[in-house]
Design a protein around this motif. Structure first.
Motif, PDB file in Angstrom:
ATOM      1  N   ASP A 131      -1.461  -8.686  -3.711  1.00 19.57           N
ATOM      2  CA  ASP A 131      -2.821  -8.164  -3.878  1.00 19.57           C
ATOM      3  C   ASP A 131      -3.683  -9.138  -4.671  1.00 19.57           C
ATOM      4  O   ASP A 131      -3.265  -9.652  -5.716  1.00 19.57           O
ATOM      5  N   ALA A 133      -6.527  -8.761  -6.521  1.00 17.27           N
ATOM      6  CA  ALA A 133      -6.907  -8.366  -7.878  1.00 17.27           C
ATOM      7  C   ALA A 133      -5.693  -8.376  -8.808  1.00 17.27           C
ATOM      8  O   ALA A 133      -5.793  -8.780  -9.975  1.00 17.27           O
ATOM      9  N   GLN A 134      -4.524  -7.948  -8.304  1.00 13.39           N
ATOM     10  CA  GLN A 134      -3.322  -7.984  -9.124  1.00 13.39           C
ATOM     11  C   GLN A 134      -2.909  -9.423  -9.431  1.00 13.39           C
ATOM     12  O   GLN A 134      -2.441  -9.728 -10.533  1.00 13.39           O
ATOM     13  N   SER A 137      -5.104 -10.600 -12.123  1.00 14.75           N
ATOM     14  CA  SER A 137      -4.679 -10.011 -13.388  1.00 14.75           C
ATOM     15  C   SER A 137      -3.474 -10.757 -13.959  1.00 14.75           C
ATOM     16  O   SER A 137      -3.444 -11.096 -15.144  1.00 14.75           O
ATOM     17  N   VAL A 274      -8.773  -5.845 -12.066  1.00 12.36           N
ATOM     18  CA  VAL A 274      -8.527  -4.891 -10.985  1.00 12.36           C
ATOM     19  C   VAL A 274      -9.642  -3.846 -10.937  1.00 12.36           C
ATOM     20  O   VAL A 274     -10.123  -3.466  -9.871  1.00 12.36           O
ATOM     21  N   ARG A 275     -10.089  -3.400 -12.116  1.00 13.02           N
ATOM     22  CA  ARG A 275     -11.108  -2.351 -12.176  1.00 13.02           C
ATOM     23  C   ARG A 275     -12.499  -2.873 -11.814  1.00 13.02           C
ATOM     24  O   ARG A 275     -13.240  -2.243 -11.059  1.00 13.02           O
TER      25      ARG A 275
END
Length: 404
Positions: A131, A133-134, A137, A274-275
């Motif tokens: 992923d 966004a992951q 992060s 992620v947010r």
């Protein structure tokens, strides 16, 4: 992908191993910076010549990253990292034994092979996490931990230079390189899904990335964002010692402010990417860098010349870059996930190549009698380029119906 088991060569690496690999690459870049004036005196050469140890290192690092990525896609992350560490140790030993500045600069350039640690730590994350966004992060957490090492590096380097001499900095790199080689051998299992294609075929895949406007946007954003920092690396030792009259250890201590900001920005990236979303996080980070440098430029042009003002406001450069770079790098790798190593290498080459040019420009601007003003304006111009680049990416993403 199998779960990670620490010190198991058959599983993906522990995050600590990735932090150390990336951290050694960053530490090699900056630990000796407070010693540059003393090294120039030791070898009996002008500061401008000794400062090339920054620009030439970055230039060769950029070239190597073009090759490191495709080679690791073809032959694997583990093999490339182990060989790179062995060559780094040989080069570091050469810097310690160098009889003159020319030989030193040759081995200093050869140390750039450790760029594999920076490039492939990101590629390994992409191998392990699908992923976007992951991945951003996790890269944020890796680079947050990584920033602890260069944060204390110039401080230690300045103290070692005053207590023992500049050679102590490179002796420390030799010891850390040996430990990193052992840890990589013991812990880093292969993560790449290697494909039976030739290196030439790998290099011919570059156009797939170069035709992507989003790839260029992310790459240029990363280049301009880090460019502010690389210009700072090239000019701040001169500014600290010659303009503000600080000692080597004093310059090293103030260098830590930027790294503190970088660590904080990395934490924000790891916690909220992620947010908030990858592109928005890049944009916010670029704006923070721009705002900090615009304020510093205004104060400097108004006649407020102070070491604490100059070094203090570079904290915003670190904080903004800490938010921007993990997400911009994750964006680079998301264009063609199957070419993660290639994308990381090419993007890193663009970023580091731009940094080399700005570091050299900073050294050229800071001649005898110069103030910090030219360096501040150069850093400000680079930060403007970063904001424009991510705006380009966001516009292109909206046109393609992707998340902006």
């Amino acid at each position: 992908m199998a779960d990670s088991t620490f010190l198991n060569r058959k599983t993906p690496p522990h995050i600590a191993t990735l932090i150390l690999l990336a951290g050694l690459s960053a530490l090699t870049m900056n630990i000796f910076l407070p010693s540059l004036p003393g090294m120039a005196a030791w070898f009996g050469v002008p500061y401008a010549l000794m400062q090339l140890s920054v620009a030439l290192y970055l230039a060769l690092s950029a070239v190597l990253q073009i090759v490191i990525g495709p080679v690791s896609d073809r032959f694997g992350r583990r093999r490339v990292l182990l060989w790179s560490l062995v060559l780094f140790l040989i080069a570091t030993l050469g810097t310690l034994l160098a009889p003159n500045a020319t030989v030193f600069l040759v081995f200093r350039m050869a140390q750039a092979v450790i760029a594999a640690g920076m490039v492939l730590s990101r590629a390994v994350v992409r191998d392990m996490v699908a992923d976007d966004a992951q991945a951003a992060s996790m890269i944020g957490y890796v680079t947050m931990g990584m920033s602890i090492v260069p944060m204390i590096g110039p401080v230690i380097g300045g103290v070692l230079e005053e207590a023992i001499g500049w050679q102590a900095n490179f002796g420390l790199l030799l010891v850390l390189g040996l430990f990193t080689l052992w840890l990589t051998w013991a812990d880093l299992g292969e993560t790449a899904a290697m494909r039976p294609v030739t290196l030439g075929a790998q290099l011919r895949q570059y156009p797939q990335l170069l035709r992507s406007q989003r790839f260029w946007g992310y790459a240029l954003c990363a280049a301009f964002s880090s460019g502010s920092f690389f210009a700072y690396l090239g000019g701040a030792p001169y500014v600290g010692t010659e303009v503000f009259g600080l000692s080597a250890s004093g310059v090293g201590a103030l260098f830590a402010l930027t790294a503190v900001g970088y660590a904080a920005g990395n934490f924000v990236a790891g916690r909220f990417s992620v947010r908030i979303g990858m592109n928005r996080m890049v944009f916010i980070g670029a704006l923070i860098t721009l705002g900090g440098l615009a304020t510093l430029a205004a104060l400097t042009l108004a006649g407020l010349h102070s070491a604490f003002v100059f070094f203090g406001f570079t904290t915003f450069v670190g904080f903004g870059n800490g938010m921007t770079l993990p997400n911009a790098n994750a964006g680079l790798l998301s264009i063609k996930p199957e070419l993660a190593g290639t994308a990381s290498g090419l993007g890193g080459a663009i970023m580091i190549g731009g940094g080399a040019a700005l570091a050299a420009a900073a050294g050229a601007l800071l001649g005898p009698g110069a103030s910090e003003t030219p360096l501040v304006l150069l850093m400000l111009a680079s930060s403007v380029g970063a904001v424009l680049s991510i705006l380009w990416v966001m516009r292109r993403a909206r046109a393609l119906g992707l998340s902006a």
